[in-house]
Structure formats: structure tokens, C-alpha cells
Write a protein that holds these residues in place. Structure first.
Motif, PDB file in Angstrom:
ATOM      1  N   GLY A  18       0.812  -1.212   0.000  1.00 25.29           N
ATOM      2  CA  GLY A  18       0.000   0.000   0.000  1.00 25.29           C
ATOM      3  C   GLY A  18       0.844   1.260   0.000  1.00 25.29           C
ATOM      4  O   GLY A  18       0.577   2.208  -0.743  1.00 25.29           O
ATOM      5  N   LEU A  19       1.890   1.278   0.820  1.00 29.32           N
ATOM      6  CA  LEU A  19       2.780   2.436   0.849  1.00 29.32           C
ATOM      7  C   LEU A  19       3.533   2.591  -0.469  1.00 29.32           C
ATOM      8  O   LEU A  19       3.738   3.709  -0.944  1.00 29.32           O
ATOM      9  CB  LEU A  19       3.764   2.311   2.010  1.00 29.32           C
ATOM     10  CG  LEU A  19       3.175   2.506   3.405  1.00 29.32           C
ATOM     11  CD1 LEU A  19       4.214   2.200   4.472  1.00 29.32           C
ATOM     12  CD2 LEU A  19       2.629   3.896   3.565  1.00 29.32           C
ATOM     13  N   ALA A  20       3.941   1.478  -1.058  1.00 26.62           N
ATOM     14  CA  ALA A  20       4.643   1.548  -2.340  1.00 26.62           C
ATOM     15  C   ALA A  20       3.719   2.070  -3.440  1.00 26.62           C
ATOM     16  O   ALA A  20       4.130   2.882  -4.270  1.00 26.62           O
ATOM     17  CB  ALA A  20       5.190   0.177  -2.717  1.00 26.62           C
ATOM     18  N   ALA A  24       4.335   5.464  -5.567  1.00 21.39           N
ATOM     19  CA  ALA A  24       4.416   5.433  -7.024  1.00 21.39           C
ATOM     20  C   ALA A  24       3.350   6.328  -7.649  1.00 21.39           C
ATOM     21  O   ALA A  24       3.622   7.053  -8.611  1.00 21.39           O
ATOM     22  CB  ALA A  24       4.276   4.007  -7.535  1.00 21.39           C
ATOM     23  N   THR A  25       2.148   6.296  -7.103  1.00 21.18           N
ATOM     24  CA  THR A  25       1.068   7.107  -7.648  1.00 21.18           C
ATOM     25  C   THR A  25       1.359   8.596  -7.512  1.00 21.18           C
ATOM     26  O   THR A  25       1.186   9.368  -8.459  1.00 21.18           O
ATOM     27  CB  THR A  25      -0.258   6.777  -6.939  1.00 21.18           C
ATOM     28  OG1 THR A  25      -0.518   5.387  -7.084  1.00 21.18           O
ATOM     29  CG2 THR A  25      -1.399   7.564  -7.521  1.00 21.18           C
ATOM     30  N   SER A  26       1.834   9.001  -6.343  1.00 19.55           N
ATOM     31  CA  SER A  26       2.114  10.422  -6.173  1.00 19.55           C
ATOM     32  C   SER A  26       3.334  10.852  -6.986  1.00 19.55           C
ATOM     33  O   SER A  26       3.366  11.977  -7.490  1.00 19.55           O
ATOM     34  CB  SER A  26       2.283  10.791  -4.711  1.00 19.55           C
ATOM     35  OG  SER A  26       3.112   9.906  -4.052  1.00 19.55           O
ATOM     36  N   PRO A  32       4.810  12.857 -14.811  1.00 21.85           N
ATOM     37  CA  PRO A  32       4.210  11.826 -15.663  1.00 21.85           C
ATOM     38  C   PRO A  32       5.197  11.221 -16.671  1.00 21.85           C
ATOM     39  O   PRO A  32       5.022  10.080 -17.090  1.00 21.85           O
ATOM     40  CB  PRO A  32       3.090  12.564 -16.394  1.00 21.85           C
ATOM     41  CG  PRO A  32       2.832  13.784 -15.605  1.00 21.85           C
ATOM     42  CD  PRO A  32       4.102  14.128 -14.906  1.00 21.85           C
ATOM     43  N   GLU A  33       6.242  11.955 -17.032  1.00 21.52           N
ATOM     44  CA  GLU A  33       7.191  11.427 -18.015  1.00 21.52           C
ATOM     45  C   GLU A  33       8.030  10.285 -17.449  1.00 21.52           C
ATOM     46  O   GLU A  33       8.653   9.542 -18.205  1.00 21.52           O
ATOM     47  CB  GLU A  33       8.098  12.537 -18.549  1.00 21.52           C
ATOM     48  CG  GLU A  33       9.042  13.142 -17.527  1.00 21.52           C
ATOM     49  CD  GLU A  33       8.434  14.265 -16.710  1.00 21.52           C
ATOM     50  OE1 GLU A  33       9.167  14.840 -15.895  1.00 21.52           O
ATOM     51  OE2 GLU A  33       7.228  14.560 -16.869  1.00 21.52           O
ATOM     52  N   MET A  34       8.050  10.112 -16.134  1.00 27.38           N
ATOM     53  CA  MET A  34       8.811   9.037 -15.494  1.00 27.38           C
ATOM     54  C   MET A  34       7.960   7.801 -15.222  1.00 27.38           C
ATOM     55  O   MET A  34       8.378   6.905 -14.505  1.00 27.38           O
ATOM     56  CB  MET A  34       9.411   9.542 -14.176  1.00 27.38           C
ATOM     57  CG  MET A  34      10.425  10.639 -14.323  1.00 27.38           C
ATOM     58  SD  MET A  34      11.909  10.088 -15.159  1.00 27.38           S
ATOM     59  CE  MET A  34      12.581   9.010 -13.930  1.00 27.38           C
ATOM     60  N   VAL A  41       9.985   0.007 -11.128  1.00 25.99           N
ATOM     61  CA  VAL A  41      10.483  -0.056  -9.756  1.00 25.99           C
ATOM     62  C   VAL A  41       9.375  -0.505  -8.809  1.00 25.99           C
ATOM     63  O   VAL A  41       9.605  -1.299  -7.889  1.00 25.99           O
ATOM     64  CB  VAL A  41      11.067   1.310  -9.336  1.00 25.99           C
ATOM     65  CG1 VAL A  41      11.397   1.336  -7.861  1.00 25.99           C
ATOM     66  CG2 VAL A  41      12.296   1.623 -10.161  1.00 25.99           C
ATOM     67  N   PHE A  42       8.153  -0.034  -9.032  1.00 31.49           N
ATOM     68  CA  PHE A  42       7.027  -0.438  -8.189  1.00 31.49           C
ATOM     69  C   PHE A  42       6.758  -1.937  -8.302  1.00 31.49           C
ATOM     70  O   PHE A  42       6.548  -2.614  -7.293  1.00 31.49           O
ATOM     71  CB  PHE A  42       5.770   0.349  -8.561  1.00 31.49           C
ATOM     72  CG  PHE A  42       4.518  -0.195  -7.935  1.00 31.49           C
ATOM     73  CD1 PHE A  42       4.313  -0.071  -6.572  1.00 31.49           C
ATOM     74  CD2 PHE A  42       3.570  -0.826  -8.696  1.00 31.49           C
ATOM     75  CE1 PHE A  42       3.166  -0.585  -5.987  1.00 31.49           C
ATOM     76  CE2 PHE A  42       2.426  -1.338  -8.126  1.00 31.49           C
ATOM     77  CZ  PHE A  42       2.224  -1.220  -6.763  1.00 31.49           C
TER      78      PHE A  42
END
Length: 63
Positions: A18-20, A24-26, A32-34, A41-42
Motif C-alpha cells: 500500500g505504501l509503495a 508510485a502514484t504520487s 508523468p514522463e517518469m 520499480v514499483f
């Protein structure tokens, strides 16, 4: 007794994923380009957390 230990291990894995996912979402929302690199990585991080949960399950069955 082993079921309690495995249950605690699964809770830890759920919190970790959940933390990951939150991180990743934030991060994708900020840059957005990454997205492709962050997603990779997620997925790797999630796989490691799930592997630890499965190891806990195996240890519970052995003990």
C-alpha cells in the motif's frame, strides 16, 4: 500459533504494498514522463514484498 505469525506477516506485506503504491502514484502524478521507470520499480518492489510474505507462509507450514 503459526497462523497468528503468518497473519501478522501478511498485514505487514499489505501495508508495504500500500505504501509503495501510494508513493508510485504520487510520484507519477508529479512527473508523468517518469511513469515507465516508476512502474518498473514499483513492480519489482511489490514482488519482493510478496516474496517475503510467501517465505513467511512457508516458514509457518514448516514450523
Amino acid at each position: 500459533m503459526g497462523a497468528i505469525g503468518y497473519g501478522l506477516g501478511v498485514i505487514g506485506a499489505g501495508i508495504g504494498i500500500g505504501l509503495a503504491a501510494y508513493g508510485a502514484t504520487s510520484a507519477i502524478a508529479r512527473q508523468p514522463e517518469m511513469q515507465s521507470r516508476l512502474f518498473t520499480v514499483f513492480i519489482l518492489g511489490s514482488a519482493f514484498v510478496e516474496a517475503l510474505a510467501l517465505i513467511g507462509f512457508v516458514v509457518t507450514l514448516i514450523a
